[in-house]
Design a protein around this motif. Structure first.
Motif, PDB file in Angstrom:
ATOM      1  N   HIS A 268      51.047 -27.379 -12.939  1.00  0.00           N
ATOM      2  CA  HIS A 268      51.345 -28.633 -12.261  1.00  0.00           C
ATOM      3  C   HIS A 268      50.030 -29.165 -11.686  1.00  0.00           C
ATOM      4  CE1 HIS A 268      55.889 -28.303 -12.095  1.00  0.00           C
ATOM      5  NE2 HIS A 268      55.510 -27.166 -12.643  1.00  0.00           N
ATOM      6  N   HIS A 269      49.442 -30.139 -12.415  1.00  0.00           N
ATOM      7  CA  HIS A 269      48.129 -30.666 -12.047  1.00  0.00           C
ATOM      8  C   HIS A 269      48.247 -31.707 -10.935  1.00  0.00           C
ATOM      9  CE1 HIS A 269      47.588 -29.271 -16.249  1.00  0.00           C
ATOM     10  NE2 HIS A 269      46.397 -28.894 -15.811  1.00  0.00           N
TER      11      HIS A 269
ATOM     12  N   GLY B  53      53.530 -19.845  -8.336  1.00  0.00           N
ATOM     13  CA  GLY B  53      52.520 -19.623  -7.317  1.00  0.00           C
ATOM     14  C   GLY B  53      51.586 -20.804  -7.248  1.00  0.00           C
ATOM     15  N   ASN B  54      50.822 -20.887  -6.176  1.00  0.00           N
ATOM     16  CA  ASN B  54      49.880 -21.979  -5.986  1.00  0.00           C
ATOM     17  C   ASN B  54      48.444 -21.472  -6.084  1.00  0.00           C
ATOM     18  OD1 ASN B  54      52.018 -23.747  -5.495  1.00  0.00           O
ATOM     19  ND2 ASN B  54      52.004 -23.329  -3.296  1.00  0.00           N
ATOM     20  N   PHE B  55      47.558 -22.351  -6.512  1.00  0.00           N
ATOM     21  CA  PHE B  55      46.134 -22.031  -6.523  1.00  0.00           C
ATOM     22  C   PHE B  55      45.353 -23.295  -6.192  1.00  0.00           C
ATOM     23  CE2 PHE B  55      47.106 -23.393 -10.804  1.00  0.00           C
ATOM     24  CZ  PHE B  55      46.001 -24.113 -11.226  1.00  0.00           C
ATOM     25  N   LEU B  56      44.176 -23.119  -5.646  1.00  0.00           N
ATOM     26  CA  LEU B  56      43.337 -24.240  -5.206  1.00  0.00           C
ATOM     27  C   LEU B  56      42.247 -24.485  -6.242  1.00  0.00           C
ATOM     28  CD1 LEU B  56      42.870 -26.209  -2.805  1.00  0.00           C
ATOM     29  CD2 LEU B  56      41.175 -24.554  -1.967  1.00  0.00           C
ATOM     30  N   LEU B  57      42.175 -25.705  -6.744  1.00  0.00           N
ATOM     31  CA  LEU B  57      41.112 -26.087  -7.676  1.00  0.00           C
ATOM     32  C   LEU B  57      40.060 -26.858  -6.911  1.00  0.00           C
ATOM     33  CD1 LEU B  57      40.060 -26.285 -10.630  1.00  0.00           C
ATOM     34  CD2 LEU B  57      41.238 -28.485 -10.766  1.00  0.00           C
TER      35      LEU B  57
ATOM     36  N   TYR C  97      41.626 -33.341 -10.627  1.00  0.00           N
ATOM     37  CA  TYR C  97      41.363 -33.662  -9.234  1.00  0.00           C
ATOM     38  C   TYR C  97      41.440 -32.373  -8.417  1.00  0.00           C
ATOM     39  CZ  TYR C  97      42.176 -38.457 -10.737  1.00  0.00           C
ATOM     40  OH  TYR C  97      42.100 -39.664 -11.390  1.00  0.00           O
ATOM     41  N   PRO C  98      40.606 -32.257  -7.407  1.00  0.00           N
ATOM     42  CA  PRO C  98      40.653 -31.057  -6.573  1.00  0.00           C
ATOM     43  C   PRO C  98      41.926 -31.028  -5.738  1.00  0.00           C
ATOM     44  CG  PRO C  98      39.166 -32.683  -5.620  1.00  0.00           C
ATOM     45  CD  PRO C  98      39.585 -33.231  -6.959  1.00  0.00           C
TER      46      PRO C  98
ATOM     47  N   VAL D  34      36.306 -34.859 -12.715  1.00  0.00           N
ATOM     48  CA  VAL D  34      35.895 -34.725 -14.098  1.00  0.00           C
ATOM     49  C   VAL D  34      37.080 -35.086 -14.981  1.00  0.00           C
ATOM     50  CG1 VAL D  34      34.986 -33.180 -15.852  1.00  0.00           C
ATOM     51  CG2 VAL D  34      34.314 -32.872 -13.449  1.00  0.00           C
ATOM     52  N   GLY D  35      36.841 -35.825 -16.045  1.00  0.00           N
ATOM     53  CA  GLY D  35      37.946 -36.140 -16.936  1.00  0.00           C
ATOM     54  C   GLY D  35      37.485 -36.947 -18.125  1.00  0.00           C
TER      55      GLY D  35
END
Length: 372
Positions: free
Chosen positions: A298-299, A359-363, A341-342, A371-372
């Protein structure tokens, strides 16, 4: 860096087209065609360049379509003769679609002759849109053609949602007229053709999931390995969405008494690296289970909301009481189809189409650059 797609159509190609057409039609004004087809071409993208060359053909070939079709037919490769081929034929597709609608039989015959040298899937769609019944009556006969390019055209050209091409709204609403074509080509000896059939069915599944799931169920019994692959590829959208009938078609029922634990060794990921994760599965039931394991990332979007993208992973069969550990790294790097996106992203593990763990993670971005 790869060559831009637009450069597939370029001035040298236009000059070559002019020479080929003029060789069989001395009255063809090759100088005018070249001037019209190259004027400002460098500033245009691929399909705009194709339209520019199409317009040059419209201005320089005879207005009488049967005459123009004769010239173009004679300009195709034959018996070792150099002819129009490859990307030269993209604007020819567009020319036929623009000027040939009033001459159905001649136009479709030209597109059939053209497709072995460059697919005519773009050209025939205008004819299907204009008179679907008449066009499909002709196209249906192509399923028995000895040339596999022609057989593929019968499938690819009738796809309701063909990428890069005009949609066929009548077939989006009711795809039943093309199901006999797809059925006839389902066991074609060429993988090239079978892949097209699978893609067409997948197109249809986006609008008519139950219809495609039922179609697959009807044709999967005692299917060959090749047909089974086709039917599963055709079901890819349905399987990602956890469509119950589609899952059942391939032996995946609702998972029961299944334990699934997701582990994220590093809950923070720097863009350009990868997200490492593993799942530990245990079949706590009393019967063996076939499991289709997928995952969704899930971006984070620009507005802070989340947008899921499902990724295929693997299938396993667990006996009663059996445990299994699966590991994976998901790359988080620049791609042309997504902007990153962060922020806090989410990963969801899907077992037989149903969420089993998350679960969640931080980008984070180097210097917080998008960036894209």
């Amino acid at each position: 860096m790869p060559e831009p797609l637009k450069n597939l159509l370029h001035p040298a190609l236009v000059h070559a087209m002019a020479e080929i057409i003029a060789a069989g039609a001395p009255s063809f004004d090759s100088d005018r065609f070249t001037a019209l087809a190259t004027g400002g071409i460098e500033s245009l993208e691929l399909m705009e360049r194709a339209a520019l060359i199409r317009d040059a053909l419209l201005a320089t070939l005879p207005e009488d379509f049967p005459q123009a079709a004769t010239i173009l037919h004679a300009s195709l490769p034959a018996a070792g003769k150099v002819g129009l081929t490859g990307w030269m034929l993209l604007p020819v597709n567009q020319f036929v679609a623009s000027r040939g609608v009033g001459d159905f039989d001649i136009a479709l015959n030209l597109l059939k002759a053209l497709t072995p040298h460059f697919t005519a899937e773009f050209g025939i769609r205008q004819f299907i849109h204009q008179d679907q019944q008449r066009a499909l009556a002709t196209i249906t006969r192509w399923v028995d053609d000895p040339n596999h390019h022609v057989r593929r055209l019968a499938s690819e050209g009738t796809r309701p949602r063909l990428p890069w091409a005009m949609r066929l709204p009548q077939l989006v609403r009711d795809p039943s007229p093309i199901l006999p074509i797809l059925t006839a080509l389902m066991d074609d000896p060429e993988d090239y053709v079978r892949r097209s059939v699978a893609n067409s069915l997948n197109d249809i599944a986006k609008d008519h999931p139950d219809l495609v799931a039922t179609f697959i169920a009807k044709h999967i019994e005692e299917a060959s390995a090749e047909r089974r692959w086709l039917l599963k590829h055709a079901s890819r959208t349905l399987l990602k969405k956890g469509h119950a009938q589609a899952l059942a078609n391939f032996g995946f029922g609702a998972a029961s008494a299944l334990e699934c634990e997701l582990r994220l060794p590093k809950p923070s990921v720097l863009f350009g690296e990868g997200l490492d994760f593993e799942i530990r599965l245990r079949n706590a039931g009393k019967a063996s289970q076939s499991l289709m394991i997928d995952y969704a990332i899930h971006h984070v979007k620009a507005d802070g909301s989340l947008s899921p993208k499902v990724f295929k992973w693997k299938t396993v069969t667990l006996a009663a009481g059996e445990e299994h550990v699966v590991q994976r790294r998901h790359a988080m790097r620049p791609i042309t189809t997504r902007r990153y996106y962060p922020g806090e992203h989410r990963i969801v593990i899907l077992i037989n189409g149903t969420e089993a763990a998350s679960g969640n993670f931080l980008l984070s971005m180097p210097s917080e650059v998008i960036v894209g």
